[in-house]
Scaffold this active site. Structure first.
Site, PDB file in Angstrom:
ATOM      1  N   SER A 137       0.823  -1.131  -0.026  1.00 48.02           N
ATOM      2  CA  SER A 137       0.137  -0.111  -0.135  1.00 48.02           C
ATOM      3  C   SER A 137       0.825   1.181   0.167  1.00 48.02           C
ATOM      4  O   SER A 137       2.132   1.007   0.446  1.00 48.02           O
ATOM      5  CB  SER A 137      -0.959   0.039   1.432  1.00 48.02           C
ATOM      6  OG  SER A 137      -1.438   1.287   1.442  1.00 48.02           O
ATOM      7  N   TYR A 150      -2.209  -0.749  10.752  1.00 53.40           N
ATOM      8  CA  TYR A 150      -2.324  -1.150   9.182  1.00 53.40           C
ATOM      9  C   TYR A 150      -1.066  -1.015   8.673  1.00 53.40           C
ATOM     10  O   TYR A 150      -0.432  -1.756   7.953  1.00 53.40           O
ATOM     11  CB  TYR A 150      -3.546  -0.714   8.697  1.00 53.40           C
ATOM     12  CG  TYR A 150      -3.755  -1.050   7.164  1.00 53.40           C
ATOM     13  CD1 TYR A 150      -3.578  -2.335   6.673  1.00 53.40           C
ATOM     14  CD2 TYR A 150      -3.610  -0.040   6.236  1.00 53.40           C
ATOM     15  CE1 TYR A 150      -3.925  -2.617   5.217  1.00 53.40           C
ATOM     16  CE2 TYR A 150      -3.514  -0.273   4.891  1.00 53.40           C
ATOM     17  CZ  TYR A 150      -3.702  -1.448   4.314  1.00 53.40           C
ATOM     18  OH  TYR A 150      -3.934  -1.753   3.038  1.00 53.40           O
TER      19      TYR A 150
HETATM   20  N1  LIG Z   1      -8.606  -0.703  -1.582  1.00 53.48           N
HETATM   21  C1  LIG Z   1      -7.427   0.034  -1.240  1.00 53.48           C
HETATM   22  O1  LIG Z   1      -7.810   1.256  -1.054  1.00 53.48           O
HETATM   23  C2  LIG Z   1      -6.297  -0.525  -0.993  1.00 53.48           C
HETATM   24  C3  LIG Z   1      -5.318   0.516  -0.841  1.00 53.48           C
HETATM   25  C4  LIG Z   1      -3.758  -0.211  -0.781  1.00 53.48           C
HETATM   26  C5  LIG Z   1      -3.622  -1.352  -0.634  1.00 53.48           C
HETATM   27  N2  LIG Z   1      -4.776  -2.356  -0.446  1.00 53.48           N
HETATM   28  C6  LIG Z   1      -4.498  -3.720  -0.390  1.00 53.48           C
HETATM   29  O2  LIG Z   1      -4.894  -4.296  -1.360  1.00 53.48           O
HETATM   30  C7  LIG Z   1      -5.582  -5.930  -0.855  1.00 53.48           C
HETATM   31  C8  LIG Z   1      -6.763  -6.069  -1.387  1.00 53.48           C
HETATM   32  O3  LIG Z   1      -7.757  -5.098  -0.980  1.00 53.48           O
HETATM   33  P1  LIG Z   1      -9.198  -4.735  -1.569  1.00 53.48           P
HETATM   34  O4  LIG Z   1      -9.084  -3.186  -1.648  1.00 53.48           O
HETATM   35  O5  LIG Z   1      -9.276  -5.588  -2.777  1.00 53.48           O
HETATM   36  O6  LIG Z   1     -10.091  -5.012  -0.241  1.00 53.48           O
HETATM   37  P2  LIG Z   1     -11.292  -5.790  -0.117  1.00 53.48           P
HETATM   38  O7  LIG Z   1     -12.386  -5.675  -1.571  1.00 53.48           O
HETATM   39  O8  LIG Z   1     -11.832  -5.658   1.043  1.00 53.48           O
HETATM   40  O9  LIG Z   1     -10.709  -7.481  -0.560  1.00 53.48           O
HETATM   41  C9  LIG Z   1     -10.013  -7.810   0.654  1.00 53.48           C
HETATM   42  C10 LIG Z   1      -9.890  -9.614   0.303  1.00 53.48           C
HETATM   43  O10 LIG Z   1      -9.220 -10.083   1.545  1.00 53.48           O
HETATM   44  C11 LIG Z   1      -9.726 -11.158   2.037  1.00 53.48           C
HETATM   45  N3  LIG Z   1      -9.536 -11.580   3.471  1.00 53.48           N
HETATM   46  C12 LIG Z   1      -9.830 -10.534   4.428  1.00 53.48           C
HETATM   47  N4  LIG Z   1      -9.632 -11.157   5.550  1.00 53.48           N
HETATM   48  C13 LIG Z   1      -9.556 -12.705   5.216  1.00 53.48           C
HETATM   49  C14 LIG Z   1      -9.131 -13.892   6.213  1.00 53.48           C
HETATM   50  N5  LIG Z   1      -9.169 -13.698   7.279  1.00 53.48           N
HETATM   51  N6  LIG Z   1      -8.966 -15.015   5.607  1.00 53.48           N
HETATM   52  C15 LIG Z   1      -8.948 -15.075   4.079  1.00 53.48           C
HETATM   53  N7  LIG Z   1      -9.074 -13.852   3.277  1.00 53.48           N
HETATM   54  C16 LIG Z   1      -9.253 -12.768   3.936  1.00 53.48           C
HETATM   55  C17 LIG Z   1     -11.453 -10.934   1.481  1.00 53.48           C
HETATM   56  O11 LIG Z   1     -12.136 -12.334   1.655  1.00 53.48           O
HETATM   57  P3  LIG Z   1     -13.295 -12.747   2.691  1.00 53.48           P
HETATM   58  O12 LIG Z   1     -13.521 -11.455   3.423  1.00 53.48           O
HETATM   59  O13 LIG Z   1     -14.133 -13.497   1.664  1.00 53.48           O
HETATM   60  O14 LIG Z   1     -12.371 -13.595   3.545  1.00 53.48           O
HETATM   61  C18 LIG Z   1     -11.125 -10.169   0.296  1.00 53.48           C
HETATM   62  O15 LIG Z   1     -11.263 -11.080  -0.773  1.00 53.48           O
HETATM   63  C19 LIG Z   1      -5.371  -5.993   0.751  1.00 53.48           C
HETATM   64  O16 LIG Z   1      -4.042  -6.615   0.965  1.00 53.48           O
HETATM   65  C20 LIG Z   1      -5.211  -4.335   0.928  1.00 53.48           C
HETATM   66  O17 LIG Z   1      -4.420  -3.878   2.211  1.00 53.48           O
HETATM   67  C21 LIG Z   1      -6.320  -1.573  -0.639  1.00 53.48           C
END
Ligand SMILES: NC(=O)c1ccc[n+]([C@@H]2O[C@H](COP(=O)([O-])OP(=O)(O)OC[C@H]3O[C@@H](n4cnc5c(N)ncnc54)[C@H](OP(=O)(O)O)[C@@H]3O)[C@@H](O)[C@H]2O)c1
Length: 285
Positions: A137, A150
């Site tokens: 991130s 985080y």
């Molecule tokens: N969106 C942003 O602004 C942003 C910015 C910077 C970095 N990121 C990073 O990008 C990555 C993806 O995030 P996203 O934005 O796509 O968010 P998201 O839509 O909330 O997706 C997160 C994914 O992680 C899975 N997850 C969460 N807890 C889990 C657990 N205990 N066991 C297994 N799977 C788990 C969720 O699946 P389930 O709930 O079905 O388990 C979901 O598929 C993350 O690492 C996040 O830190 C996101």
């Protein structure tokens, strides 16, 4: 691509960046293992395109992760593309985040990533081939106020990723860091759910700090277009398909300003920039 489909693993494939990445990899002909907790979402995803195998796993539970690692170690065609994407955030000043909450977050964002990577590496080493893509991130390189835990998990991920890149390049294994800025996924809703009612439980001392930082965050985001997960999934695909991927891919509406300043300014200068950005410079409680 050869006759035999290569295996790609995408963790956190039930929504957002992981879901888009799993779809794109399957469309490119990879056999994709899509892992997350919400099985019905994964099954729905597997119905969209051929080549996706849904696997339910809760990465906050070490025994479940270990069992999943056992499954990975026994795959007939081992994982050669590993996208460590599962992750979430909690909000709050350090005093407002319980140690149990910190440990759980690190279990998902970091320890599970380490376990899964360790399970995939022996086959990658023996083939002298593979790519590991780790979702960091922008807060892998600095931190927002009320988001230290985080950001700490992503700083740790960055350190491990940098070390692995040095260790694994001689073995023909590529290691890539993805550094998204704000992306429109379920990420914020998940953070709100995992944080709970911060205002109700915090000490009155922190309320003006949360309120001020919240107001300024609102202003910061008011005029921004927040891109969808496609932006990041495309970068992941670009890295996976490239013979010579970049070490780091960064994209998002505030990346240039914040990461640029982090690179340009010294610690004092960057602290002041952040204080001003979040209205905390002259705040006295
Ligand atoms: N969106 C942003 O602004 C942003 C910015 C910077 C970095 N990121 C990073 O990008 C990555 C993806 O995030 P996203 O934005 O796509 O968010 P998201 O839509 O909330 O997706 C997160 C994914 O992680 C899975 N997850 C969460 N807890 C889990 C657990 N205990 N066991 C297994 N799977 C788990 C969720 O699946 P389930 O709930 O079905 O388990 C979901 O598929 C993350 O690492 C996040 O830190 C996101």
């Amino acid at each position: 691509m050869s006759e035999q489909k290569e295996t790609a693993l995408v963790t956190g494939a039930s929504s957002g960046i992981g879901r888009e990445t799993a779809l794109k990899l399957a469309q490119k002909g990879f056999a994709v293992i899509a892992a997350a907790r919400r099985k019905e979402r994964l099954v729905e995803l597997a119905d969209q395109v051929e080549g996706i195998t849904p696997v339910q796993v809760d990465l906050s539970q070490p025994e479940e992760t270990e069992k999943f690692c056992g499954y990975l170690s026994e795959l007939p065609t081992p994982v050669s593309v590993l996208v460590n994407n599962a992750g979430y955030s909690v909000r709050g000043a350090l005093e407002d985040v319980s140690i149990g909450t910190v440990k759980r977050l690190f279990e998902v964002n970091l320890f599970a990533l380490i376990r899964i990577t360790q399970a995939c590496l022996p086959a990658m080493r023996s083939q002298r081939k593979g790519i590991i893509v780790n979702l960091s991130s922008i807060v892998g390189k600095f931190t927002f106020p009320n988001s230290g835990v985080y950001a700490a998990s992503k700083h740790a991920l960055e350190a491990i990723t940098d070390a692995m890149r040095l260790e694994l390049e001689p073995l023909g294994i590529k290691v890539v860091t993805i550094r998204p800025g704000p992306i429109d996924t379920e990420f914020n809703d998940a953070a709100t759910k995992m944080t709970g009612d911060l205002m109700a439980r915090t000490d009155p001392d922190y309320k003006p700090i949360y309120q001020t930082a919240g107001e300024y965050t609102g202003k910061l985001f008011a005029d921004l277009h927040i891109p969808g997960p496609d932006l990041i999934a495309n970068l992941i695909l670009e890295a996976v398909l490239s013979e010579t991927p970049k070490l780091v891919y960064s994209a998002g509406p505030i990346n240039d300003e914040f990461l640029g300043n982090r690179g340009r300014l010294d610690d004092e200068g960057f602290h002041q920039f952040m204080q001003e950005k979040f209205g905390l410079k002259d705040l006295k409680v």
